[in-house]
Design an enzyme around this catalytic site. Structure first.
Site: not given
Ligand SMILES: *[C@@H]1O[C@H](CO)[C@@H](O)[C@H](O)[C@H]1NC(C)=O
Ligand SMILES: *[C@@H]1O[C@H](CO)[C@@H](O)[C@H](O)[C@H]1NC(C)=O
Ligand SMILES: *[C@@H]1O[C@H](CO)[C@@H](O)[C@H](O)[C@H]1NC(C)=O
Ligand SMILES: *[C@@H]1O[C@H](CO)[C@@H](O)[C@H](O)[C@H]1NC(C)=O
Ligand SMILES: *[C@@H]1O[C@H](CO)[C@@H](O)[C@H](O)[C@H]1NC(C)=O
Ligand SMILES: CC(=O)N[C@H]1CO[C@H](CO)[C@@H](O)[C@@H]1O
Length: 800
Positions: A521, A527, A529, A543, A640
């Site tokens: 995705l 990482g 997903v 994830k 983030d």
């Protein structure tokens, strides 16, 4: 007698009259908790322990005990031991949040441990009783009593891994070991009264369970036990003597009532009695079940041999390789697939045996007959043979392997023919055991292996194990046959579930759900997903986490806290997986993708985000962040925040993804954390560059950038003249201009400014407010940025 009654009555009357009070000074601990009071974890406490109550003699204290950065248990500990050794814990597998969690003696009479969101992680059964006080007795028993001092509930009724003097061992109590040194979470060993009225030690492994004490191959009589007294009661006296209804007794090597003692089932499966040295605060062992740890099941895992020299050492059998060198309890697996061949031979392992799991048992047979018995049975992995007596037993599993020189027994391993000559198998494969971290630092290590007094009873063992094996084979035979190579995964519900909706997934399960991680995705710093579908048809996002905390237990503790965060504007976390090097996070799948995809895609024909939707997204994201920052968890700074991490559901309600990851990743060196800039260029606050400690205001900055982009429909970094080097500086440049314009009288410039795709279809007063908030959020001086809850209030004030 009557005077005594009168005395207690007057005491309790007095107590009723005394205004309910809890000692304010929590660091020293109060004397009791009154009904209706509650105590929170102290804000920003860095200490390992936060005392709520102390016993009158000063020996014990109870309160919050820190198990990870922000994860706490409610425990009782020894105050005078230098390491604050924990004697009892209520939520060993479900630590609560370090902020906002509290212990409440509720008005209804129940004592409860509440997580930050008010959810009871645990409570006593004393609701609707006359419970009036909670106190910690000198014995270390935490009790809930009624006004007459009658004990309604006590911690002694539900021990964790430790039994204190005068605390009875009954049919309802069970000690369960911790999972590793220094951790509180539940491990695989238990000490309990079995159905046959005997006290036993059992290993409850992921694949098998086996009793390893008292010696399972001898009769209770030989073990000096009785099975006839069904009272199932045992107690450790203060003097160091223990006696139980099954005749099991022992006495400490330092008998006497002046010492503080504890009987603990240690993480290595050994039951030890400890005495506290009051001067040093250290513990010494005054009695223990095993001197040589190779009699304890599960330490070396299957297909390996345990040696004690005098340090635990596990080694794989030849032709096998270790599954996980950092955890020998996972044992070893065959390098060659036994199922793939029809032609076998046997390799002798002299002077060794694997205890239990016999398929068949024969006496007075030749070694050739014994071989044939093993060849005839596809499940036979090996056979044991004792020369002279002609005793033969075939094995279905090779667990609990150890040297067996007396009486001399040999094991013959079934191997594919030809393997014997292969050089790979000829080389000795032994590994220095890496479980020493799991070894106890106690005197036990100074003793030699006590295997010589091991009693035989193969006939009995076979009879018992045959029955057991039959059951095992019927249930498990199928997949053992197919998956001998891999580690079959029996998911024990009780063991894997941390809290109701939140669970541990196996790697295999996630592999299946994502069809081997096919549909990616997206991927970011933390990482990649992948999309997946669980067996119950739930769509999930899986994830794969990079660079997360190393320790599995610590990871679990942290994540179990994150997993209990629930808010409509935060992506729900369903669970996680930790296996070997794999660390994965499973969360709900959000249908409409990220805000970035919808907002910045000027090409495709997908519908433009309407003004109302944008305002709603701004509000939702603010609510989500405010929840993370204030309502419970200032410690969760997202770090983030950007349109990529804001997902939209089918109604375009925003849900923030990836919260808490920073926390999982930053562990360890703070220097590393700072040097490795989290966050994304264009969204990170200036304090990152200044190496200041990061707090929630960093998210406020990023949120401000997102707000500007929501209004403008363009990335801030694209927004200014091209060729600018420093994105942050460029942003601030035009923000100065914006500020001036917003302050001006004439607001017609807004039409030019707001996303052109809206064709002027927007609400001017809402746009002005959004821009004003955005500008206050991206101020360089973070103390002047508003808090997220303030932002929520401002946004709400317009629409309500
Ligand atoms: C609470 O549970 C314990 C143990 O199960 C029991 O002994 C006790 O009587 C119960 N107390 C109340 C008030 O129900
Ligand atoms: C059974 O054990 C209890 C507790 O140890 C003891 O008091 C009782 O006398 C024993 N009963 C018999 C019949 O031995
Ligand atoms: C406690 O430890 C000290 C220092 O190791 C030692 O001298 C002392 O004998 C110990 N006391 C007891 C009761 O074991
Ligand atoms: C274990 O004992 C050794 C030597 O006695 C000591 O150096 C080490 O620090 C101890 N480790 C722990 C965790 O207590
Ligand atoms: C703009 O939004 C505010 C608050 O949401 C509302 O009161 C006002 O009526 C709206 N104006 C227009 C023109 O829709
Ligand atoms: C842009 C986008 O993907 N929109 C979709 C959001 O979800 C609804 C319902 O699932 C779809 O109909 C939209 O096409």
């Amino acid at each position: 007698m009557t005077t005594a009654v009168a005395f207690t009555t007057s005491i309790s009357l007095l107590l009723l009259l005394i205004p309910v009070a809890l000692a304010k000074d929590h660091t020293n601990g109060g004397s009791y908790l009154a009904r209706g009071s509650s105590v929170s974890i102290e804000d920003g406490t860095k200490a390992t322990t936060t005392t709520i109550l102390a016993s009158p003699n000063g020996a014990f204290a109870c309160g919050f005990y820190r198990v990870a950065t922000n994860a706490y248990t409610f425990s009782i500990w020894f105050r005078s031991s230098s390491a604050k050794t924990v004697a009892w814990t209520v939520n060993r597998d479900a630590p609560v949040n370090g902020r906002g969690s509290r212990l409440a003696f509720r008005k209804d009479g129940a004592l409860a441990l509440l997580d930050y969101n008010g959810a009871a992680v645990w409570s006593t059964n004393t609701s609707a009783t006359r419970a009036s006080r909670v106190e910690l007795l000198d014995s270390g028993d935490l009790v809930v009593v009624d006004p007459n001092g009658r004990r309604l509930w006590g911690s002694f009724d539900s021990p964790t891994d430790t039994l204190l003097p005068s605390q009875p061992m009954t049919r309802h109590t069970k000690l369960v070991s911790a999972s590793a040194r220094g951790l509180l979470s539940s491990g695989l060993y238990a000490f309990y009264f079995d159905n046959d009225n005997q006290l036993k030690l059992i290993y409850n492994g992921p694949e098998v369970s086996s009793v390893y004490w008292p010696d399972p191959f001898t009769t209770p009589l030989v073990n000096h036990r009785t099975t006839y007294n069904s009272s199932q009661y045992g107690v450790l006296e203060q003097t160091g003597r223990f006696a139980a209804s099954d005749n099991f007794k022992f006495a400490a090597s330092d008998l006497g009532d002046k010492v503080m003692r504890r009987l603990t089932l240690d993480y290595d499966g050994n039951l030890r009695l400890y005495s506290l040295n009051a001067t040093t605060g250290g513990w010494s062992v005054s009695w223990m079940v095993f001197r040589g740890v190779c009699n304890i099941h599960g330490l070396c895992g299957k297909n390996s041999l345990c040696k004690y020299i005098p340090k635990l050492q596990c080694s794989c059998l030849r032709g096998f390789e270790v599954v996980d060198a950092s955890d020998w309890s996972k044992g070893c697996r065959r390098k060659a697939n036994l199922r793939a061949t029809q032609d076998f031979s046997f390799r002798k392992v002299a002077g060794a045996d694997f205890i239990g799991y016999d398929l068949l048992y024969w006496e007075r047979v030749t070694i050739r007959n014994c071989k044939d018995l093993c060849l005839d049975n596809a499940n036979c992995q090996a056979f044991g043979y004792r020369q002279g007596e002609g005793k033969c037993f075939t094995k279905v599993y090779l667990f609990n392997g150890k040297n067996f020189p007396n009486p001399h027994t040999d094991i013959y391993l079934k191997v594919p023919r030809g393997a014997l000559s292969s050089s790979e198998l000829a080389s000795t494969v032994t590994h220095e055991c890496k479980v020493h971290q799991k070894e106890a630092n106690s005197t036990s290590l100074l003793f030699q292996d006590g295997s010589s007094n091991f009693k035989f009873g193969y006939f009995l063992s076979s009879a018992l194990t045959l029955l057991f094996i039959e059951v095992i084979l019927i249930i498990a035979g199928c997949w053992v046959v197919h998956k001998w190579e891999g580690r079959p995964e029996i998911i024990d519900e009780g063991y894997t579930i941390i809290s109701s909706q939140f669970r541990i997934f196996s790697y295999r399960e996630l592999q299946k759900a994502t069809s081997c991680f096919q549909e990616e995705l997206g991927s970011g710093g933390s990482g990649a997903v992948y999309k997946g579908v669980l067996d119950d048809a739930r769509k999930v996002a899986v994830k794969k986490l990079n660079d997360v905390i190393q320790g599995e237990q610590e990871f679990r503790s942290e994540i179990s806290v994150i997993g209990r965060i629930y808010h409509m504007n935060l992506v729900r976390i369903w669970g996680f997986c930790v296996e070997k090097t794999h660390k994965l996070l499973v969360s709900e799948f959000i249908e409409n993708g990220s805000l970035a995809a919808v907002l910045f895609d000027h090409q495709s024909n997908s519908p433009v985000l309407q003004w109302g939707q944008r305002y709603n997204i701004a509000l939702g994201v603010a609510k989500g962040l405010a929840y993370l920052h204030h309502e419970c968890l200032e410690w969760i700074v997202h770090c983030d925040v950007k349109p990529e991490n804001i997902l939209l559901d089918r109604d375009f309600q925003p849900k923030i993804a990836d919260f808490g990851l920073m926390k999982l990743q930053q562990r360890g060196s703070s220097a590393e954390m700072l040097s490795k800039v989290h966050g994304t260029r264009g969204y990170i606050a200036p304090e990152w560059a200044l190496n200041l400690p990061i707090n929630g205001k960093a998210d406020v900055y990023s949120y401000g950038v997102v707000l500007l982009e929501l209004v403008k429909g363009v990335r801030l970094s694209r927004w200014v003249a091209e060729g600018e080097e420093e994105v942050e500086m460029a942003g601030i440049c035009s923000i100065e201009i914006l500020k001036e314009k917003l302050a001006g009288e004439d607001q017609s410039w807004l039409l030019e400014f707001v996303d052109h795709r809206l064709d002027g279809e927007f609400n001017q007063s809402e746009a002005t407010v959004m821009l004003k908030i955005a500008i206050s959020c991206v101020q360089e001086d973070r103390s002047r940025r508003p808090s997220m809850s303030h932002v929520v209030e401002t946004l709400l004030s317009l629409v309500e």
